[in-house]
Design a protein around this motif. Structure first.
Motif, short mmCIF file in Angstrom:
data_model
loop_
_atom_site.label_atom_id
_atom_site.label_comp_id
_atom_site.label_asym_id
_atom_site.label_seq_id
_atom_site.Cartn_x
_atom_site.Cartn_y
_atom_site.Cartn_z
N ARG A 200 -59.47 -44.93 -55.24
CA ARG A 200 -60.41 -45.38 -54.22
C ARG A 200 -60.24 -46.87 -53.94
NH1 ARG A 200 -65.78 -42.77 -53.60
NH2 ARG A 200 -66.48 -44.91 -53.36
N LEU A 201 -60.48 -47.25 -52.70
CA LEU A 201 -60.34 -48.65 -52.29
C LEU A 201 -61.25 -49.57 -53.09
CD1 LEU A 201 -59.31 -50.87 -50.40
CD2 LEU A 201 -61.05 -50.17 -48.76
N ARG B 228 -66.96 -57.48 -58.19
CA ARG B 228 -67.82 -56.34 -58.50
C ARG B 228 -67.58 -55.19 -57.53
NH1 ARG B 228 -71.22 -60.58 -58.71
NH2 ARG B 228 -72.44 -59.93 -56.93
N ARG B 229 -67.65 -53.98 -58.05
CA ARG B 229 -67.39 -52.80 -57.23
C ARG B 229 -68.44 -52.62 -56.14
NH1 ARG B 229 -65.47 -46.98 -59.62
NH2 ARG B 229 -65.27 -45.92 -57.64
N THR B 230 -69.68 -52.98 -56.43
CA THR B 230 -70.73 -52.84 -55.41
C THR B 230 -70.46 -53.78 -54.23
OG1 THR B 230 -72.11 -54.40 -56.63
CG2 THR B 230 -72.56 -52.07 -56.97
N SER C 298 -66.19 -53.15 -47.66
CA SER C 298 -65.39 -52.13 -46.99
C SER C 298 -66.23 -51.29 -46.03
CB SER C 298 -64.67 -51.24 -48.01
OG SER C 298 -65.55 -50.76 -48.98
N ASP C 299 -67.47 -51.02 -46.37
CA ASP C 299 -68.32 -50.24 -45.47
C ASP C 299 -68.76 -51.04 -44.25
OD1 ASP C 299 -68.06 -47.99 -47.04
OD2 ASP C 299 -69.97 -48.24 -48.07
N GLN C 300 -68.64 -52.37 -44.29
CA GLN C 300 -68.92 -53.20 -43.12
C GLN C 300 -67.72 -53.29 -42.19
OE1 GLN C 300 -70.00 -56.96 -44.84
NE2 GLN C 300 -72.01 -56.26 -45.49
N GLY C 301 -66.61 -52.67 -42.55
CA GLY C 301 -65.42 -52.69 -41.70
C GLY C 301 -64.61 -53.96 -41.82
N ALA D 111 -59.30 -49.07 -40.14
CA ALA D 111 -60.51 -49.43 -40.89
C ALA D 111 -60.60 -48.60 -42.16
CB ALA D 111 -61.74 -49.21 -40.02
N GLY D 112 -60.91 -49.29 -43.26
CA GLY D 112 -61.01 -48.60 -44.55
C GLY D 112 -62.44 -48.51 -45.02
N LYS D 113 -62.79 -47.41 -45.64
CA LYS D 113 -64.10 -47.22 -46.26
C LYS D 113 -63.91 -47.32 -47.77
CE LYS D 113 -66.58 -46.30 -42.63
NZ LYS D 113 -67.50 -47.30 -42.16
N ALA D 114 -65.01 -47.46 -48.50
CA ALA D 114 -64.94 -47.59 -49.95
C ALA D 114 -64.25 -46.39 -50.59
CB ALA D 114 -66.35 -47.75 -50.54
N SER D 115 -64.41 -45.23 -49.99
CA SER D 115 -63.83 -44.00 -50.56
C SER D 115 -62.40 -43.74 -50.09
CB SER D 115 -64.71 -42.81 -50.19
OG SER D 115 -64.77 -42.67 -48.78
N SER D 116 -61.84 -44.62 -49.25
CA SER D 116 -60.47 -44.42 -48.77
C SER D 116 -59.51 -44.43 -49.94
CB SER D 116 -60.08 -45.53 -47.80
OG SER D 116 -60.91 -45.52 -46.67
N VAL D 117 -58.53 -43.53 -49.89
CA VAL D 117 -57.53 -43.44 -50.96
C VAL D 117 -56.36 -44.34 -50.59
CG1 VAL D 117 -55.95 -41.90 -52.19
CG2 VAL D 117 -58.22 -41.09 -51.52
#
Length: 86
Positions: free
Chosen positions: A2-3, A15-17, A23-26, A34-40
């Motif tokens: 995960r990203l 920190r991961r949070t 990442s969720d803010q783009g 664009a990547g999300k936190a869950s992107s592989v």
């Protein structure tokens, strides 16, 4: 991997949070998308990360579940670092 976990383990972000929020803010692009936190992510991927007034581009070299502080920088190579004037 995960990203958000890669960013934490490689110590690009402490920190991961925080990595998840950014990442969720783009503010992170993976190979131009664009990547999300869950992107592989895979070795060879290019990440563009926006930190306030600068954009850091890194290439993923290696994926590890855990790493020591001294070895964390070997997980990526710095491609470029540029200032953003707004």
């Amino acid at each position: 991997m995960r990203l958000d976990k890669f960013l934490k383990v490689s110590r690009l972000i402490k920190r991961r949070t925080v990595a998840k929020e950014i990442s969720d803010q783009g503010r992170i692009l993976i190979n131009g998308n664009a990547g999300k936190a869950s992107s592989v992510i895979q070795p060879g991927d290019e990440l563009k990360i926006r930190f306030g007034q600068k954009i850091v581009t890194v290439k993923v070299e290696d994926l590890k579940e855990t790493t020591k502080k001294e070895d964390a920088a070997s997980m990526y190579s710095l491609v470029s670092e540029e200032r953003v004037n707004e």
